[in-house]
Design a protein around this motif. Sequence first.
Motif, mmCIF file in Angstrom:
data_model
loop_
_atom_site.group_PDB
_atom_site.id
_atom_site.type_symbol
_atom_site.label_atom_id
_atom_site.label_comp_id
_atom_site.label_asym_id
_atom_site.label_seq_id
_atom_site.Cartn_x
_atom_site.Cartn_y
_atom_site.Cartn_z
ATOM 1 N N GLU A 146 0.798 -1.019 -0.021
ATOM 2 C CA GLU A 146 0.105 0.052 0.053
ATOM 3 C C GLU A 146 0.806 1.150 0.137
ATOM 4 N N LYS A 147 0.292 2.505 -0.665
ATOM 5 C CA LYS A 147 0.915 3.645 -0.562
ATOM 6 C C LYS A 147 0.176 4.709 -0.114
ATOM 7 N N LYS A 148 0.344 5.721 0.401
ATOM 8 C CA LYS A 148 -0.331 6.937 0.803
ATOM 9 C C LYS A 148 0.154 8.401 0.811
ATOM 10 N N SER A 149 -0.266 9.300 0.796
ATOM 11 C CA SER A 149 0.252 10.581 0.683
ATOM 12 C C SER A 149 -0.592 11.710 1.590
ATOM 13 N N GLU A 150 -0.145 12.462 1.865
ATOM 14 C CA GLU A 150 -0.722 14.036 2.081
ATOM 15 C C GLU A 150 -0.090 14.896 1.567
ATOM 16 N N ILE A 151 -0.895 15.433 0.540
ATOM 17 C CA ILE A 151 -0.552 16.501 -0.385
ATOM 18 C C ILE A 151 -0.792 18.027 0.155
ATOM 19 N N GLU A 153 10.163 11.541 -5.284
ATOM 20 C CA GLU A 153 10.629 10.655 -6.310
ATOM 21 C C GLU A 153 10.371 9.370 -6.376
ATOM 22 N N LEU A 154 10.638 8.662 -5.152
ATOM 23 C CA LEU A 154 10.624 7.263 -5.181
ATOM 24 C C LEU A 154 9.090 6.806 -5.037
ATOM 25 N N TRP A 155 8.361 7.476 -4.312
ATOM 26 C CA TRP A 155 6.956 7.061 -4.043
ATOM 27 C C TRP A 155 6.113 7.135 -5.610
ATOM 28 N N ASN A 156 6.557 8.165 -6.039
ATOM 29 C CA ASN A 156 5.871 8.146 -7.708
ATOM 30 C C ASN A 156 6.429 7.048 -8.557
ATOM 31 N N LYS A 157 7.587 6.501 -8.390
ATOM 32 C CA LYS A 157 7.944 5.342 -9.156
ATOM 33 C C LYS A 157 7.334 4.062 -8.633
ATOM 34 N N LEU A 158 7.034 4.064 -7.218
ATOM 35 C CA LEU A 158 6.406 2.876 -6.715
ATOM 36 C C LEU A 158 4.996 2.465 -7.146
ATOM 37 N N GLN A 159 4.748 1.359 -7.404
ATOM 38 C CA GLN A 159 3.404 0.805 -7.490
ATOM 39 C C GLN A 159 3.194 -0.372 -6.430
ATOM 40 N N LYS A 160 1.701 -0.445 -6.425
ATOM 41 C CA LYS A 160 1.447 -1.699 -5.521
ATOM 42 C C LYS A 160 1.981 -2.894 -5.820
ATOM 43 N N ASN A 161 2.522 -3.719 -5.097
ATOM 44 C CA ASN A 161 3.136 -5.277 -5.643
ATOM 45 C C ASN A 161 4.565 -5.037 -6.020
ATOM 46 N N ASP A 162 4.998 -3.652 -6.023
ATOM 47 C CA ASP A 162 6.439 -3.650 -6.579
ATOM 48 C C ASP A 162 7.489 -4.038 -5.572
ATOM 49 N N THR A 163 8.502 -4.539 -5.929
ATOM 50 C CA THR A 163 9.719 -5.092 -4.950
ATOM 51 C C THR A 163 10.380 -3.877 -4.760
ATOM 52 N N ILE A 164 10.896 -3.790 -3.318
ATOM 53 C CA ILE A 164 11.730 -2.496 -2.877
ATOM 54 C C ILE A 164 13.113 -3.673 -2.288
ATOM 55 N N LEU A 165 14.219 -2.848 -2.181
ATOM 56 C CA LEU A 165 15.349 -3.365 -1.532
ATOM 57 C C LEU A 165 15.462 -2.271 -0.389
ATOM 58 N N LEU A 166 15.546 -2.904 0.755
ATOM 59 C CA LEU A 166 15.725 -2.365 2.083
ATOM 60 C C LEU A 166 17.295 -2.342 2.507
ATOM 61 N N PHE A 167 17.884 -1.247 2.512
ATOM 62 C CA PHE A 167 19.358 -1.391 2.901
ATOM 63 C C PHE A 167 19.535 -1.124 4.543
ATOM 64 N N MET A 168 19.779 -2.128 5.413
ATOM 65 C CA MET A 168 19.529 -2.212 6.665
ATOM 66 C C MET A 168 20.833 -2.034 7.428
ATOM 67 N N GLU A 169 20.909 -1.747 8.655
ATOM 68 C CA GLU A 169 21.861 -1.711 9.562
ATOM 69 C C GLU A 169 21.523 -2.579 10.883
ATOM 70 N N LYS A 170 22.506 -3.056 11.526
ATOM 71 C CA LYS A 170 22.159 -4.042 12.631
ATOM 72 C C LYS A 170 22.424 -2.863 13.840
ATOM 73 N N GLY A 171 21.203 -2.837 14.528
ATOM 74 C CA GLY A 171 21.063 -1.730 15.669
ATOM 75 C C GLY A 171 22.013 -2.431 16.983
ATOM 76 N N ASN A 172 22.522 -1.678 17.533
ATOM 77 C CA ASN A 172 23.401 -1.781 18.682
ATOM 78 C C ASN A 172 22.615 -2.621 19.852
ATOM 79 N N LEU A 173 21.172 -2.243 19.822
ATOM 80 C CA LEU A 173 20.259 -2.931 20.734
ATOM 81 C C LEU A 173 19.225 -4.031 20.221
ATOM 82 N N GLY A 174 19.613 -4.467 19.147
ATOM 83 C CA GLY A 174 18.871 -5.718 18.283
ATOM 84 C C GLY A 174 17.938 -4.972 17.509
ATOM 85 N N TYR A 175 17.458 -3.926 17.220
ATOM 86 C CA TYR A 175 16.715 -3.337 16.503
ATOM 87 C C TYR A 175 17.340 -2.735 15.014
ATOM 88 N N GLU A 176 16.632 -3.506 14.151
ATOM 89 C CA GLU A 176 17.305 -3.297 12.572
ATOM 90 C C GLU A 176 16.850 -1.901 12.301
#
Length: 242
Positions: free
Chosen positions: A170-175, A203-226
Amino acid sequence: MNKILKNEYFQIAIGIIFGIILLILFIDKKSFLGIFAFVGFFFIILNIIRLIDVLNGKKSDLKKLIKGTVIAPIILGSFIGFVANEFKYLGNTINDSEIFKEFGIYGLILAIFIVILRYSFKPKENRKFSFTGLISSLIVFPLLFISCVTFINRYKAEKKLNPTESIVWEKKSEIDEKDKSDSQYWIFTNVGIYNQKFKVESELWNKLQKNDTILLFMEKGNLGYEIVERIEKKPTANNVYN
């Protein structure tokens, strides 16, 4: 010379001039140096208040004025800035609702404990329960706890080598029609077992559609929360080929 230095009008004039100089020098600074512009502004306000008192024949309490006009606003401004900055990162933390609930409760418990402790240690004749102090504590301590946890979790967090794939469901916006820069854009996805809502650029929001695949570039949090460092749309086979 000593008489001139002790003259209140002279002190007020110097204080206002000093405030104006700080304001002019640092008003355009976007780094932490910008705080000196605020210091200059409060110096001006402080000395205007002193001037009004002197003109009305009152002896101004300089220490009280400094605490109320300069120190208190700086502390309050720093607290609000710190909390606002960390809550921005909290929105990109996986399972952020757990942090909010768990450490918010810890903050509430500490706030109540401190209020009761202060009440208990006051002399009996001066004991007076302050609802204002209680309400302030119930707001400040939970926000402070959550912000500190977010800061510790993300501080120099280790980046993961490979991005995590996820699907936009899903995607939402407040314009804001008056000011497009104030518009907000969100995408909803799943990361493991957690439903996540991420605020993204238009810019990214406009490129994306429902069911599109995205890449999440993650960090390992010091307290275990990514933490999601950035989000990109996964290139399709055609885009890769081209």
